[in-house]
Design a protein around this motif. Structure first.
Motif, PDB file in Angstrom:
ATOM      1  N   TYR A 183      49.824  68.558  35.706  1.00 43.62           N
ATOM      2  CA  TYR A 183      50.563  67.381  36.174  1.00 43.62           C
ATOM      3  C   TYR A 183      51.199  67.626  37.543  1.00 43.62           C
ATOM      4  N   TRP A 238      62.550  39.201  26.722  1.00 41.96           N
ATOM      5  CA  TRP A 238      62.095  40.435  27.378  1.00 41.96           C
ATOM      6  C   TRP A 238      63.206  40.983  28.284  1.00 41.96           C
ATOM      7  N   LEU A 255      67.142  53.380  24.107  1.00 41.20           N
ATOM      8  CA  LEU A 255      66.340  54.590  24.368  1.00 41.20           C
ATOM      9  C   LEU A 255      67.239  55.801  24.579  1.00 41.20           C
ATOM     10  N   ILE A 257      63.900  59.639  40.532  1.00 46.13           N
ATOM     11  CA  ILE A 257      62.707  58.888  40.929  1.00 46.13           C
ATOM     12  C   ILE A 257      62.657  58.913  42.454  1.00 46.13           C
ATOM     13  N   TYR A 263      50.582  60.979  26.744  1.00 46.80           N
ATOM     14  CA  TYR A 263      49.147  61.297  26.817  1.00 46.80           C
ATOM     15  C   TYR A 263      48.913  62.732  26.312  1.00 46.80           C
ATOM     16  N   GLY A 280      49.686  50.949  32.655  1.00 42.11           N
ATOM     17  CA  GLY A 280      50.416  50.912  31.384  1.00 42.11           C
ATOM     18  C   GLY A 280      49.776  51.862  30.381  1.00 42.11           C
ATOM     19  N   HIS A 284      41.262  59.710  30.641  1.00 44.39           N
ATOM     20  CA  HIS A 284      42.678  59.331  30.635  1.00 44.39           C
ATOM     21  C   HIS A 284      42.879  57.814  30.637  1.00 44.39           C
ATOM     22  N   GLY A 333      62.799  43.116  34.118  1.00 46.85           N
ATOM     23  CA  GLY A 333      61.451  43.602  33.840  1.00 46.85           C
ATOM     24  C   GLY A 333      60.467  42.463  34.052  1.00 46.85           C
ATOM     25  N   CYS A 334      59.283  42.562  33.455  1.00 45.06           N
ATOM     26  CA  CYS A 334      58.290  41.488  33.573  1.00 45.06           C
ATOM     27  C   CYS A 334      57.419  41.529  32.326  1.00 45.06           C
ATOM     28  N   GLN A 382      51.572  43.066  29.744  1.00 43.15           N
ATOM     29  CA  GLN A 382      51.618  43.758  28.447  1.00 43.15           C
ATOM     30  C   GLN A 382      51.622  42.777  27.277  1.00 43.15           C
TER      31      GLN A 382
HETATM   32  C1  B12 Z   1      58.798  54.349  38.279  1.00 44.86           C
HETATM   33  C2  B12 Z   1      58.496  53.461  37.107  1.00 44.86           C
HETATM   34  C3  B12 Z   1      57.966  52.199  37.353  1.00 44.86           C
HETATM   35  C4  B12 Z   1      57.466  51.796  38.730  1.00 44.86           C
HETATM   36  C5  B12 Z   1      56.109  52.492  39.018  1.00 44.86           C
HETATM   37  C6  B12 Z   1      55.146  52.521  37.820  1.00 44.86           C
HETATM   38  C7  B12 Z   1      54.029  53.596  37.890  1.00 44.86           C
HETATM   39  N1  B12 Z   1      52.804  53.225  37.632  1.00 44.86           N
HETATM   40  O1  B12 Z   1      54.258  54.759  38.161  1.00 44.86           O
HETATM   41  C8  B12 Z   1      57.440  50.236  38.624  1.00 44.86           C
HETATM   42  C9  B12 Z   1      58.746  49.682  39.154  1.00 44.86           C
HETATM   43  C10 B12 Z   1      56.277  49.552  39.344  1.00 44.86           C
HETATM   44  C11 B12 Z   1      57.393  50.052  37.108  1.00 44.86           C
HETATM   45  C12 B12 Z   1      56.998  48.876  36.505  1.00 44.86           C
HETATM   46  C13 B12 Z   1      56.968  48.702  35.119  1.00 44.86           C
HETATM   47  N2  B12 Z   1      57.424  49.542  34.187  1.00 44.86           N
HETATM   48 CO1  B12 Z   1      58.060  51.331  34.577  1.00 44.86          CO
HETATM   49  N3  B12 Z   1      58.661  53.110  34.753  1.00 44.86           N
HETATM   50  C14 B12 Z   1      58.749  53.888  35.782  1.00 44.86           C
HETATM   51  C15 B12 Z   1      59.232  55.276  35.346  1.00 44.86           C
HETATM   52  C16 B12 Z   1      60.729  55.374  35.631  1.00 44.86           C
HETATM   53  C17 B12 Z   1      58.488  56.455  35.977  1.00 44.86           C
HETATM   54  C18 B12 Z   1      56.960  56.297  36.062  1.00 44.86           C
HETATM   55  C19 B12 Z   1      56.326  57.445  36.814  1.00 44.86           C
HETATM   56  O2  B12 Z   1      56.928  58.254  37.438  1.00 44.86           O
HETATM   57  N4  B12 Z   1      55.057  57.577  36.771  1.00 44.86           N
HETATM   58  C20 B12 Z   1      54.355  58.663  37.435  1.00 44.86           C
HETATM   59  C21 B12 Z   1      53.151  58.109  38.136  1.00 44.86           C
HETATM   60  C22 B12 Z   1      52.391  59.200  38.864  1.00 44.86           C
HETATM   61  O3  B12 Z   1      52.328  57.553  37.116  1.00 44.86           O
HETATM   62  P1  B12 Z   1      51.078  56.608  37.379  1.00 44.86           P
HETATM   63  O4  B12 Z   1      50.902  56.324  38.793  1.00 44.86           O
HETATM   64  O5  B12 Z   1      51.197  55.454  36.448  1.00 44.86           O
HETATM   65  O6  B12 Z   1      49.934  57.580  36.835  1.00 44.86           O
HETATM   66  C23 B12 Z   1      48.606  57.417  37.160  1.00 44.86           C
HETATM   67  C24 B12 Z   1      47.934  58.716  37.558  1.00 44.86           C
HETATM   68  O7  B12 Z   1      48.654  59.844  37.147  1.00 44.86           O
HETATM   69  C25 B12 Z   1      46.643  58.604  36.862  1.00 44.86           C
HETATM   70  N5  B12 Z   1      45.910  59.783  36.594  1.00 44.86           N
HETATM   71  C26 B12 Z   1      45.001  60.135  37.506  1.00 44.86           C
HETATM   72  N6  B12 Z   1      44.327  61.176  37.034  1.00 44.86           N
HETATM   73  C27 B12 Z   1      44.790  61.509  35.806  1.00 44.86           C
HETATM   74  C28 B12 Z   1      44.402  62.508  34.915  1.00 44.86           C
HETATM   75  C29 B12 Z   1      45.085  62.651  33.705  1.00 44.86           C
HETATM   76  C30 B12 Z   1      44.675  63.740  32.735  1.00 44.86           C
HETATM   77  C31 B12 Z   1      46.161  61.778  33.396  1.00 44.86           C
HETATM   78  C32 B12 Z   1      46.890  61.929  32.119  1.00 44.86           C
HETATM   79  C33 B12 Z   1      46.550  60.747  34.306  1.00 44.86           C
HETATM   80  C34 B12 Z   1      45.838  60.638  35.508  1.00 44.86           C
HETATM   81  O8  B12 Z   1      46.869  57.867  35.682  1.00 44.86           O
HETATM   82  C35 B12 Z   1      47.928  57.018  35.851  1.00 44.86           C
HETATM   83  C36 B12 Z   1      47.483  55.566  35.754  1.00 44.86           C
HETATM   84  O9  B12 Z   1      46.556  55.237  36.751  1.00 44.86           O
HETATM   85  C37 B12 Z   1      58.932  55.243  33.800  1.00 44.86           C
HETATM   86  C38 B12 Z   1      59.912  56.054  32.931  1.00 44.86           C
HETATM   87  C39 B12 Z   1      59.514  57.527  32.998  1.00 44.86           C
HETATM   88  N7  B12 Z   1      60.357  58.371  33.496  1.00 44.86           N
HETATM   89  O10 B12 Z   1      58.406  57.859  32.652  1.00 44.86           O
HETATM   90  C40 B12 Z   1      58.939  53.730  33.462  1.00 44.86           C
HETATM   91  C41 B12 Z   1      57.869  53.207  32.517  1.00 44.86           C
HETATM   92  C42 B12 Z   1      56.545  53.781  32.962  1.00 44.86           C
HETATM   93  N8  B12 Z   1      57.869  51.778  32.764  1.00 44.86           N
HETATM   94  C43 B12 Z   1      57.642  51.055  31.733  1.00 44.86           C
HETATM   95  C44 B12 Z   1      57.565  49.623  31.745  1.00 44.86           C
HETATM   96  C45 B12 Z   1      57.645  48.919  30.401  1.00 44.86           C
HETATM   97  C46 B12 Z   1      57.425  48.912  32.952  1.00 44.86           C
HETATM   98  C47 B12 Z   1      57.178  47.408  33.171  1.00 44.86           C
HETATM   99  C48 B12 Z   1      56.408  46.650  32.087  1.00 44.86           C
HETATM  100  C49 B12 Z   1      58.482  46.656  33.511  1.00 44.86           C
HETATM  101  C50 B12 Z   1      59.289  46.149  32.343  1.00 44.86           C
HETATM  102  N9  B12 Z   1      60.165  47.007  31.823  1.00 44.86           N
HETATM  103  O11 B12 Z   1      59.145  45.029  31.931  1.00 44.86           O
HETATM  104  C51 B12 Z   1      56.390  47.469  34.484  1.00 44.86           C
HETATM  105  C52 B12 Z   1      54.878  47.662  34.184  1.00 44.86           C
HETATM  106  C53 B12 Z   1      54.124  48.171  35.346  1.00 44.86           C
HETATM  107  C54 B12 Z   1      52.811  48.806  34.938  1.00 44.86           C
HETATM  108  N10 B12 Z   1      51.761  48.009  34.840  1.00 44.86           N
HETATM  109  O12 B12 Z   1      52.756  49.990  34.704  1.00 44.86           O
HETATM  110  C55 B12 Z   1      57.443  51.920  30.482  1.00 44.86           C
HETATM  111  C56 B12 Z   1      55.937  52.071  30.162  1.00 44.86           C
HETATM  112  C57 B12 Z   1      55.396  51.264  28.989  1.00 44.86           C
HETATM  113  C58 B12 Z   1      53.887  51.343  28.956  1.00 44.86           C
HETATM  114  N11 B12 Z   1      53.250  50.753  27.940  1.00 44.86           N
HETATM  115  O13 B12 Z   1      53.251  51.929  29.788  1.00 44.86           O
HETATM  116  C59 B12 Z   1      58.090  53.288  30.965  1.00 44.86           C
HETATM  117  C60 B12 Z   1      57.460  54.544  30.376  1.00 44.86           C
HETATM  118  C61 B12 Z   1      59.577  53.202  30.577  1.00 44.86           C
HETATM  119  C62 B12 Z   1      59.846  53.583  29.118  1.00 44.86           C
HETATM  120  N12 B12 Z   1      60.817  54.436  28.885  1.00 44.86           N
HETATM  121  O14 B12 Z   1      59.210  53.167  28.198  1.00 44.86           O
HETATM  122  N13 B12 Z   1      57.803  51.179  36.452  1.00 44.86           N
END
Ligand code: B12
Length: 278
Positions: A43, A98, A110, A139, A157, A169, A199, A258-259, A263
């Motif tokens: 990671y 929501w 949480l 963050i 995951y 998501g 993934h 949120g939005c 989902q």
């Molecule tokens: C920052 C953040 C956001 C940001 C950025 C989201 C993002 N994609 O990173 C913004 C503001 C846009 C956001 C929006 C929302 N969020 Co938010 N957010 C967070 C937070 C605080 C951190 C996320 C983070 O750092 N991600 C790290 C980055 C790198 O992840 P990523 O870009 O998604 O990862 C990609 C790559 O890593 C890639 N990947 C590439 N190669 C590989 C290889 C492997 C092996 C793997 C595993 C992955 C991988 O896969 C991923 C997807 O493409 C978390 C809480 C937490 N600390 O986890 C909540 C969280 C992710 N959010 C959540 C939610 C619910 C939302 C919203 C629905 C808003 C709402 N509450 O109504 C929206 C949905 C947006 C969406 N479609 O994901 C939930 C997730 C629920 C779910 N089913 O996924 C979390 C976990 C909060 C919680 N405690 O439950 N969020």
């Protein structure tokens, strides 16, 4: 441990809304990853070098030399149907339900659940800490959007709870309309296997090319076949309008509303659409 957390979700007054006359969450799914799973080191390249490993979490919390292996506990909290149903009707922004979930189910519940689990383990005489409550948790803004130094989805995951989707998501066996939390401990718990081929294995579009409903649900066109524009999403999900709507709905402006349109009213809302998919 699993029963303790299921009972907490069932009985905690924080998992109840008088306004909605119902709970925020249904029964959780709880799984474990080994703290020594090599994925946590990977990671650092997949997410970024600042993403903490379980070892770093234990040593930052309890001092250097305290790490001796252990487990990461990851929990999926499925969002209750009445809240999902209300969001299904929406086209332009989150429903009032929501928005209330965002403040009270997310920020308040949480945190209470993380504290309940860490206290339970510490009372067994073992080490436990929740990364999201650590003083170093944060963050960071990047050109492609915010990135945290502990990603609950990546942890889920690792614990075999599901996969990512086109829109980023996390799709579990109880679908994408969920919330996640995690705790790291020195207890050696049995690791759950990861069964998805990739993934993004649970996403219909990524695996079979025959969905994309979340693309049409997004009110700000932040999702396309190429993925998720996190900055456009963030501006809408936590911007000024969202804060005002949170306060008008009875939540807190600082949480935003949120939005979650991507989902709800989607094939993966409350199930893994790849299970039994032809
Ligand atoms: C920052 C953040 C956001 C940001 C950025 C989201 C993002 N994609 O990173 C913004 C503001 C846009 C956001 C929006 C929302 N969020 Co938010 N957010 C967070 C937070 C605080 C951190 C996320 C983070 O750092 N991600 C790290 C980055 C790198 O992840 P990523 O870009 O998604 O990862 C990609 C790559 O890593 C890639 N990947 C590439 N190669 C590989 C290889 C492997 C092996 C793997 C595993 C992955 C991988 O896969 C991923 C997807 O493409 C978390 C809480 C937490 N600390 O986890 C909540 C969280 C992710 N959010 C959540 C939610 C619910 C939302 C919203 C629905 C808003 C709402 N509450 O109504 C929206 C949905 C947006 C969406 N479609 O994901 C939930 C997730 C629920 C779910 N089913 O996924 C979390 C976990 C909060 C919680 N405690 O439950 N969020």
């Amino acid at each position: 441990m699993i029963e303790v957390m299921k009972a907490f979700v069932k009985e905690s007054p924080l998992n109840w809304s008088d306004v909605l006359q119902g709970p925020y969450y249904d029964e959780p799914i709880i799984q474990f990853a080994s703290a020594d799973d090599p994925l946590f080191e990977e990671y650092k390249s997949i997410i970024g070098p600042g993403h903490a490993t379980p070892k770093e979490l234990i040593e930052r919390s309890f001092g250097s030399g305290t790490y001796n292996g252990g487990s990461v506990i990851s929990i999926v909290l499925p969002i209750h149907e009445s809240i999902r149903k209300a969001n299904r009707q929406q086209k332009e922004r989150a429903s009032r339900e929501w928005a209330l979930l965002r403040t009270f189910g997310d920020e308040y519940f949480l945190k209470a659940a993380r504290i309940h689990l860490t206290d339970y383990i510490i009372n067994l005489g073992r080490l436990a800490a929740a990364p999201l409550d650590a003083d170093w948790y944060g963050i960071t803004s990047t050109d492609t959007g915010p990135i945290s130094n502990w990603s609950e989805r990546h942890v889920a995951y690792a614990a075999g709870l599901g996969t990512f989707s086109l829109n980023d998501g996390f799709i579990s066996e109880k679908g994408i309309a969920i919330r996640l939390l995690s705790v790291v401990t020195d207890l050696q718990l049995p690791s759950d296997p990861r069964s998805a081929a990739t993934h993004t294995g649970n996403c219909l579009l990524c695996s079979k090319g025959n969905c994309g409903v979340c693309i049409t649900r997004c009110p700000v066109q932040a999702i396309s076949k190429n993925g998720h524009d996190k900055i456009a999403c963030m501006k809408f999900v936590y911007g000024q309008g969202s804060r005002e709507w949170a306060a008008q709905s009875g939540g807190e402006a600082t949480s935003g509303a949120g939005c979650g349109l991507c989902q709800t009213k989607v094939p993966c809302e409350s199930r893994n659409p790849m299970r039994n998919a032809k």
